[in-house]
Design a protein around this motif. Structure first.
Motif, PDB file in Angstrom:
ATOM      1  N   LEU A  82      -3.563   4.128 -15.914  1.00 28.52           N
ATOM      2  CA  LEU A  82      -2.719   3.702 -17.047  1.00 28.52           C
ATOM      3  C   LEU A  82      -1.802   2.559 -16.620  1.00 28.52           C
ATOM      4  CD1 LEU A  82      -1.870   7.227 -18.514  1.00 28.52           C
ATOM      5  CD2 LEU A  82      -3.145   5.430 -19.679  1.00 28.52           C
ATOM      6  N   GLU A  83      -1.348   2.616 -15.406  1.00 26.32           N
ATOM      7  CA  GLU A  83      -0.480   1.563 -14.856  1.00 26.32           C
ATOM      8  C   GLU A  83      -1.296   0.273 -14.676  1.00 26.32           C
ATOM      9  OE1 GLU A  83       2.836   2.141 -13.731  1.00 26.32           O
ATOM     10  OE2 GLU A  83       2.919  -0.036 -13.343  1.00 26.32           O
ATOM     11  N   LYS A  84      -2.450   0.421 -14.055  1.00 27.95           N
ATOM     12  CA  LYS A  84      -3.279  -0.745 -13.732  1.00 27.95           C
ATOM     13  C   LYS A  84      -3.744  -1.473 -15.006  1.00 27.95           C
ATOM     14  CE  LYS A  84      -6.739  -2.489 -10.805  1.00 27.95           C
ATOM     15  NZ  LYS A  84      -8.055  -2.418 -10.310  1.00 27.95           N
ATOM     16  N   ALA A  85      -4.067  -0.693 -16.045  1.00 30.01           N
ATOM     17  CA  ALA A  85      -4.599  -1.278 -17.288  1.00 30.01           C
ATOM     18  C   ALA A  85      -3.624  -2.289 -17.891  1.00 30.01           C
ATOM     19  CB  ALA A  85      -4.889  -0.169 -18.296  1.00 30.01           C
ATOM     20  N   GLN A  86      -2.328  -2.058 -17.671  1.00 28.71           N
ATOM     21  CA  GLN A  86      -1.322  -2.932 -18.290  1.00 28.71           C
ATOM     22  C   GLN A  86      -1.405  -4.363 -17.769  1.00 28.71           C
ATOM     23  OE1 GLN A  86       2.567  -0.906 -18.141  1.00 28.71           O
ATOM     24  NE2 GLN A  86       1.431   1.022 -18.080  1.00 28.71           N
ATOM     25  N   GLY A  87      -1.939  -4.526 -16.553  1.00 25.95           N
ATOM     26  CA  GLY A  87      -2.003  -5.867 -15.965  1.00 25.95           C
ATOM     27  C   GLY A  87      -3.318  -6.583 -16.228  1.00 25.95           C
ATOM     28  N   LEU A  88      -4.246  -5.954 -16.936  1.00 26.69           N
ATOM     29  CA  LEU A  88      -5.559  -6.582 -17.147  1.00 26.69           C
ATOM     30  C   LEU A  88      -5.578  -7.355 -18.475  1.00 26.69           C
ATOM     31  CD1 LEU A  88      -7.814  -3.599 -15.989  1.00 26.69           C
ATOM     32  CD2 LEU A  88      -7.293  -5.700 -14.737  1.00 26.69           C
ATOM     33  N   PRO A  89      -6.368  -8.448 -18.546  1.00 32.27           N
ATOM     34  CA  PRO A  89      -6.340  -9.285 -19.755  1.00 32.27           C
ATOM     35  C   PRO A  89      -7.242  -8.771 -20.879  1.00 32.27           C
ATOM     36  CG  PRO A  89      -7.718 -10.309 -18.075  1.00 32.27           C
ATOM     37  CD  PRO A  89      -7.192  -9.043 -17.472  1.00 32.27           C
ATOM     38  N   ALA A  90      -7.239  -7.466 -21.117  1.00 29.99           N
ATOM     39  CA  ALA A  90      -8.050  -6.902 -22.207  1.00 29.99           C
ATOM     40  C   ALA A  90      -7.308  -7.080 -23.529  1.00 29.99           C
ATOM     41  CB  ALA A  90      -8.319  -5.426 -21.948  1.00 29.99           C
ATOM     42  N   ASP A  91      -8.057  -7.359 -24.610  1.00 27.68           N
ATOM     43  CA  ASP A  91      -7.415  -7.487 -25.926  1.00 27.68           C
ATOM     44  C   ASP A  91      -6.886  -6.127 -26.395  1.00 27.68           C
ATOM     45  OD1 ASP A  91      -8.015 -10.154 -26.054  1.00 27.68           O
ATOM     46  OD2 ASP A  91      -9.795  -9.904 -27.319  1.00 27.68           O
ATOM     47  N   GLN A  92      -7.633  -5.098 -26.087  1.00 28.96           N
ATOM     48  CA  GLN A  92      -7.262  -3.740 -26.531  1.00 28.96           C
ATOM     49  C   GLN A  92      -7.388  -2.779 -25.362  1.00 28.96           C
ATOM     50  OE1 GLN A  92      -8.825  -2.028 -30.256  1.00 28.96           O
ATOM     51  NE2 GLN A  92      -9.628  -0.322 -29.086  1.00 28.96           N
ATOM     52  N   VAL A  93      -6.491  -1.787 -25.327  1.00 27.77           N
ATOM     53  CA  VAL A  93      -6.703  -0.660 -24.407  1.00 27.77           C
ATOM     54  C   VAL A  93      -6.798   0.585 -25.258  1.00 27.77           C
ATOM     55  CG1 VAL A  93      -5.541  -1.501 -22.338  1.00 27.77           C
ATOM     56  CG2 VAL A  93      -4.207  -0.422 -24.132  1.00 27.77           C
ATOM     57  N   PHE A  94      -7.676   1.506 -24.875  1.00 28.84           N
ATOM     58  CA  PHE A  94      -7.584   2.814 -25.522  1.00 28.84           C
ATOM     59  C   PHE A  94      -7.441   3.894 -24.469  1.00 28.84           C
ATOM     60  CE2 PHE A  94     -12.230   2.727 -25.260  1.00 28.84           C
ATOM     61  CZ  PHE A  94     -12.541   4.048 -24.947  1.00 28.84           C
ATOM     62  N   LEU A  95      -6.398   4.687 -24.678  1.00 32.47           N
ATOM     63  CA  LEU A  95      -6.039   5.739 -23.742  1.00 32.47           C
ATOM     64  C   LEU A  95      -6.772   6.982 -24.234  1.00 32.47           C
ATOM     65  CD1 LEU A  95      -2.224   4.870 -23.556  1.00 32.47           C
ATOM     66  CD2 LEU A  95      -4.179   3.697 -22.560  1.00 32.47           C
TER      67      LEU A  95
END
Ligand code: GLV
Ligand code: MG
Length: 325
Positions: free
Chosen positions: A29-42
């Motif tokens: 969850l921490e790492k995902a915040q730094g990636l250039p994805a348009d959307q994240v789904f948890l």
């Protein structure tokens, strides 16, 4: 059939890359915040073990409220309505982090009623909590034969709907497709085994002004394979695809963005059409751009490409010159 949610919301967000993150894993969850994805789904569904689901609801609330998700569409995937987890997933996550959440993704949707039920539950929570009613959107995953057969009704079931998402892994299992490699063609069939499914989903989405999203490609180290499968969906008109690994994010962003050349050309078509229909341009219904005739239909096609380029943050390299009379 409609739920009771209302309210104008911009539902067409960029979704070229939709990153799946297990809700039970704070490190991811921490790492995902730094990636250039348009959307994240948890994820509270299949990436989250049954015994970890209760804890993951709270981990997700904490990550949404305290993480930095700037520039990303924030989505939580809850469990489907045939489980006993769905209502608590929705209540815990939306009550706990509603203002910091854009959509709920509902997996394995089988009929319109399942969307209406989620819409009603969201409305009750929003009213109880004093949140803006109707702001939280819904993403519907089509993952079995019943869902696909009902996809037209599903896509029209609620004004909260933003996307229809293909779930190839569950879908292949549900129809007994003879392949274990998700997203790849089953051996023994020479045509594209997914064409019908993808087109069915795309038509239902477009008929209701929704986005169409392709699901995961599980061979996470096979970049060529990802590019090919994503390219097929993009060519048909899909807006984006899931990514399961940081290495797939840039690939998805690239495949689902127009090329610079197409983007520049689309913007030029829009300028040329605007000019020819204006007072100064003689209020004409069509014009020439170089050797190409531009009319209202070309404008519509150009709007799609320009819209995708603008959403992807592209800048144009072309300038419209007023044609000499
Ligand atoms: C995604 O949920 C899939 O089943 O492919
Ligand atoms: Mg699934």
């Amino acid at each position: 059939m409609t739920g009771i949610a209302a309210g104008p919301v911009n539902r067409l967000r960029p979704r070229r890359s939709c990153l799946a993150v297990p809700g039970s894993n704070p490190r991811f969850l921490e790492k995902a915040q730094g990636l250039p994805a348009d959307q994240v789904f948890l994820d509270l569904e299949d990436a989250c073990a049954p015994l970890a689901k209760e804890g993951a609801r709270h981990t997700i609330v904490d990550a949404l409220n305290n993480g930095d998700w700037t520039g990303k569409t924030r989505v939580v995937r809850v469990n489907d309505w045939t489980t006993h987890w769905t209502y608590r997933d929705v209540i815990t996550v939306v009550e706990g982090a509603g203002p910091n959440l854009d959509c709920i993704m509902l997996p394995k949707v089988q009929d319109a009623q399942q969307i209406v039920s989620l819409d009603l539950l969201l409305t009750q929570i929003e009213k109880t909590m004093g949140f803006e009613v109707g702001r939280i959107g819904i993403e519907a995953q089509i993952e079995n034969a019943k869902g696909l057969v009902n996809v037209d009704d599903i896509a029209a079931a609620s004004p909260r709907l933003e996307t229809i998402v293909f779930g190839p892994a569950d879908f292949m299992a549900s129809i007994n497709m003879k392949s274990l490699v998700v997203g790849e063609q089953p051996p023994g069939y020479s045509a594209d085994a997914y064409h019908y499914i993808l087109m069915r989903i795309l038509m239902a989405a477009r008929a209701n002004d929704l986005q169409a999203i392709d699901g995961p490609y599980l061979q996470i180290r096979n970049e060529d394979g990802y590019r090919e499968v994503a390219g097929r969906a993009a060519a048909l008109g899909f807006d984006g695809k899931w990514v399961l690994h940081p290495g797939q994010v840039e690939l998805a962003n690239e495949v689902f963005s127009p090329s610079q050349e197409d983007y520049d050309h689309a913007e030029l078509i829009l300028d040329a059409y605007d000019y020819c229909t204006s007072e100064a341009g003689g209020k004409k219904g069509s014009a020439m751009l170089g050797d190409e005739m531009i009319d209202e239909a070309s404008r519509k096609m150009a709007l799609v490409v320009a819209g995708k380029g603008r959403a992807a943050g592209m800048t144009r390299h072309s300038k419209f010159e007023i044609p000499e009379a």
